[in-house]
Design a protein around this motif. Structure first.
Motif, PDB file in Angstrom:
ATOM      1  N   UNK A 103       0.606  -1.207  -0.019  1.00 27.31           N
ATOM      2  CA  UNK A 103       0.398  -0.069   0.001  1.00 27.31           C
ATOM      3  C   UNK A 103       1.056   1.229   0.211  1.00 27.31           C
ATOM      4  N   UNK A 104       2.023   1.114  -0.267  1.00 29.30           N
ATOM      5  CA  UNK A 104       3.681   3.034  -0.107  1.00 29.30           C
ATOM      6  C   UNK A 104       3.221   3.121  -1.705  1.00 29.30           C
ATOM      7  N   UNK A 105       2.978   4.286  -1.923  1.00 29.24           N
ATOM      8  CA  UNK A 105       3.552   4.816  -2.924  1.00 29.24           C
ATOM      9  C   UNK A 105       4.408   5.838  -3.185  1.00 29.24           C
ATOM     10  N   UNK A 106       5.271   6.052  -1.636  1.00 23.85           N
ATOM     11  CA  UNK A 106       6.528   6.536  -1.935  1.00 23.85           C
ATOM     12  C   UNK A 106       8.334   6.261  -1.649  1.00 23.85           C
ATOM     13  N   UNK A 158       8.448   3.374   2.461  1.00 20.76           N
ATOM     14  CA  UNK A 158       9.246   1.927   2.335  1.00 20.76           C
ATOM     15  C   UNK A 158      10.378   1.819   3.684  1.00 20.76           C
ATOM     16  N   UNK A 159      11.100   2.810   2.855  1.00 21.78           N
ATOM     17  CA  UNK A 159      12.493   2.502   3.208  1.00 21.78           C
ATOM     18  C   UNK A 159      12.742   2.982   5.057  1.00 21.78           C
ATOM     19  N   UNK A 160      12.100   4.039   5.417  1.00 23.38           N
ATOM     20  CA  UNK A 160      11.937   3.965   6.926  1.00 23.38           C
ATOM     21  C   UNK A 160      11.037   2.766   7.725  1.00 23.38           C
ATOM     22  N   UNK A 161      10.233   2.391   6.861  1.00 27.76           N
ATOM     23  CA  UNK A 161       9.465   0.568   7.531  1.00 27.76           C
ATOM     24  C   UNK A 161      11.121  -0.162   7.580  1.00 27.76           C
ATOM     25  N   UNK A 162      11.392  -0.306   9.250  1.00 25.33           N
ATOM     26  CA  UNK A 162      12.210  -1.403  10.093  1.00 25.33           C
ATOM     27  C   UNK A 162      12.760  -3.047   9.321  1.00 25.33           C
ATOM     28  N   UNK A 163      11.241  -2.789   8.662  1.00 23.87           N
ATOM     29  CA  UNK A 163      11.421  -4.558   8.373  1.00 23.87           C
ATOM     30  C   UNK A 163      11.668  -3.994   6.838  1.00 23.87           C
ATOM     31  N   UNK A 164      11.416  -3.267   5.726  1.00 25.16           N
ATOM     32  CA  UNK A 164      11.703  -3.575   4.391  1.00 25.16           C
ATOM     33  C   UNK A 164      13.511  -2.955   4.163  1.00 25.16           C
ATOM     34  N   UNK A 189      18.828  -4.849   3.156  1.00 19.65           N
ATOM     35  CA  UNK A 189      20.615  -4.906   3.699  1.00 19.65           C
ATOM     36  C   UNK A 189      20.917  -6.741   3.882  1.00 19.65           C
ATOM     37  N   UNK A 190      19.966  -7.132   4.439  1.00 22.06           N
ATOM     38  CA  UNK A 190      20.628  -9.016   4.002  1.00 22.06           C
ATOM     39  C   UNK A 190      20.265  -8.892   3.063  1.00 22.06           C
ATOM     40  N   UNK A 191      19.881  -8.439   1.946  1.00 25.64           N
ATOM     41  CA  UNK A 191      19.613  -9.162   0.836  1.00 25.64           C
ATOM     42  C   UNK A 191      20.997  -8.309  -0.176  1.00 25.64           C
ATOM     43  N   UNK A 192      21.093  -7.523   0.415  1.00 25.23           N
ATOM     44  CA  UNK A 192      22.983  -7.286   0.121  1.00 25.23           C
ATOM     45  C   UNK A 192      24.220  -7.667   0.248  1.00 25.23           C
ATOM     46  N   UNK A 193      23.890  -8.250   1.856  1.00 23.17           N
ATOM     47  CA  UNK A 193      25.484  -7.679   2.638  1.00 23.17           C
ATOM     48  C   UNK A 193      25.657 -10.586   2.252  1.00 23.17           C
ATOM     49  N   UNK A 235      17.149   6.260  -0.193  1.00 24.11           N
ATOM     50  CA  UNK A 235      15.808   6.056  -0.084  1.00 24.11           C
ATOM     51  C   UNK A 235      14.968   6.586   0.786  1.00 24.11           C
ATOM     52  N   UNK A 236      15.934   6.590   1.808  1.00 21.43           N
ATOM     53  CA  UNK A 236      14.720   7.739   3.146  1.00 21.43           C
ATOM     54  C   UNK A 236      14.337   8.929   2.921  1.00 21.43           C
TER      55      UNK A 236
END
Length: 494
Positions: A314-317, A321-327, A332-336, A362-363
């Motif tokens: 449900x996000x548009x900006x 999204x980036x400020x949601x700690x889960x995302x 970060x886990x994908x990158x590392x 992103x934030x």
């Protein structure tokens, strides 16, 4: 006050202005595609150098060929080539500077002969480009130079009156050769993988079509350095213009706004010298490829990692999204754990800091980006940015669970309806194909992965299909947020 040389002394003290004498700057670079990105990037770096008392012989002469470029010609003429650069930091603070490195502008349709003469000027040693991917005239099917483009046909038939970038630059090179002058370096600054190689192939093809012997000379004598460029530069709005006036008292018809992050990795391959860009933060390297892979597999791939899950949630900006700690933790886990192991050595780069900085970028709500933009053209993005990570990790028998979840989020998004039943507008050259494949999930959960042109044979590898199916099923049953929570809880136990 109207921005000009005459009013520089009146600019408020919180706005930095050129510390050098602009009357002593001479043009050493012709640049095609003077837009927001160029003015927040290459022109800014040159301004930094000039403020150190260097590179005054490397001023920029902009060159335009499109009808829309007439506006830039007029705007820069009225401001003596200057503009206001507003850097918007994530904390809301700003750094504002007047950039003075552009000293001239030639609008080729006004006088193509004058434009060619400018390119043939011995003082011009670099011709640079930010003309977008479409400006390289690549046939989307064959990947070759499109000789059927009407503008190209016209320039080949009447090379004395060139109208395209290819015709003008080739005419300039021909004239330099006839006069016994060294060629210039053609430096692509476009956000294209292997941009120098692409430019060399396309300009070489045009030169060969014009004159085979000349084409051979271009390929042998004109350098085309590769580069990797990065800076988010939104389109300037009326609100931006008004803000510069209201906040700083400057009347600037076309200011530039951008994020605080900037990067330029440039191959050291020039024929007649170059500015000492390394003095102001540019990474001058022998091989750009490792840095391109870093950007593609970290920045570009994480855009895909957040956009489909974000849209479904449900996000548009992007900043929300980036400020949601889960995302943030998912990216970060994908990158590392999945992207970083596939990267080559990167001298001068702190990868952990770079990854953290991506989340911060992103934030940044002050440099707005949309989920819809990141979701567009997925069939061009996922195969180039994410699937190479998957293939390399599978070859090395490493985990691909998070990459599989990202592909599953695209597959769920491609079904065309979000979690509350609202339609999703799929913007993609293969929109019909991906929607058709996604519509078969109920009867064949692997239908989306069977698109071989996009995914190769990964549908036959259980190491990928198992986490993909788990994520897709969870997206259907639990939704995006609960799926991410499940994925992260499983990842913490691995």
């Amino acid at each position: 006050m109207k921005l000009s040389n005459a009013t520089l002394a009146q600019i408020p003290s919180e706005v930095a202005v050129p510390a050098y004498d602009r009357s002593k700057v001479t043009a050493g670079i012709v640049h095609f595609g003077v837009g927001g990105f160029h003015r927040a990037h290459q022109a800014m770096y040159l301004d930094r150098l000039m403020n150190r008392g260097q590179a005054l012989e490397w001023g920029i002469c902009g060159m335009g060929i499109m009808p829309s470029d007439a506006r830039m010609r007029d705007t820069l003429r009225d401001s003596d080539g200057m503009y206001t650069l507003v850097v918007k930091n994530p904390d809301g603070s700003r750094e504002v500077r007047v950039i003075g490195s552009i000293i001239d502008y030639v609008y080729a349709p006004d006088d193509s002969h004058a434009a060619v003469e400018k390119l043939a000027d011995p003082a011009i040693r670099i011709v640079s480009l930010t003309v977008t991917e479409g400006g390289y005239n690549v046939n989307p099917v064959t990947g070759e130079f499109d000789l059927g483009n009407p503008g190209i046909v016209a320039d080949l038939n009447d090379p004395a009156q060139p109208k395209t970038t290819f015709g003008l630059i080739s005419a300039g090179l021909k004239l330099r050769r006839e006069r016994g002058l060294d060629p210039f370096t053609i430096m692509s600054c476009d956000n294209i993988q292997g941009n120098g190689e692409v430019a060399q192939k396309m300009f070489g093809a045009f030169a060969t079509a014009l004159d085979e012997e000349f084409g051979t000379w271009v390929q042998a004598n004109v350098p085309f350095p590769n580069s990797m460029v990065d800076r988010i530069t939104p389109v300037t709005t009326e609100a931006d213009r008004q803000d510069v006036t209201d906040s700083y008292g400057i009347e600037d018809a076309w200011p530039v706004v951008c994020e605080d992050f900037v990067q330029w990795v440039l191959e050291d391959k020039f024929v007649s010298g170059r500015p000492e860009f390394e003095q102001v933060g540019v990474q001058i390297v022998a091989d750009v490829v490792p840095y391109e892979l870093m950007k593609l597999r970290l920045l570009n791939a994480t855009h895909q990692g957040l956009c489909y899950f974000g849209h479904l949630a449900g996000y548009s900006a992007v900043h929300d999204v980036a400020r949601n700690e889960l995302f943030a933790q998912f990216l970060l886990r994908y990158m590392r754990t999945e992207a970083e192991p596939t990267l080559e050595a990167l001298p001068g780069v702190d990868l952990a800091a770079y990854q953290d900085k991506l989340i911060e970028r992103y934030s940044n709500e002050y440099v707005a980006d949309t989920i819809a933009r990141l979701c567009a053209d997925s069939s061009d993005r996922i195969p180039k940015w994410l699937m190479p990570v998957v293939r390399e990790n599978l070859a090395a028998d490493r985990d691909v669970s998070l990459s599989a979840a990202i592909v599953a989020s695209w597959a769920r998004y491609a079904e065309g309806t979000d979690e509350v039943g609202e339609p999703i507008q799929i913007v993609d050259r293969l929109a019909s194909e991906v929607r058709t494949a996604a519509a078969k999930h109920a009867e064949d959960p692997l239908a989306f992965l069977r698109q071989q042109d996009l995914f190769g044979d990964v549908v036959n590898d259980e190491r990928f299909t198992k986490p993909y199916l788990e994520a897709l099923e969870s997206l259907h049953i639990n939704g995006a947020i609960a799926t991410l929570e499940l994925i992260m809880s499983q990842a913490s136990t691995r």
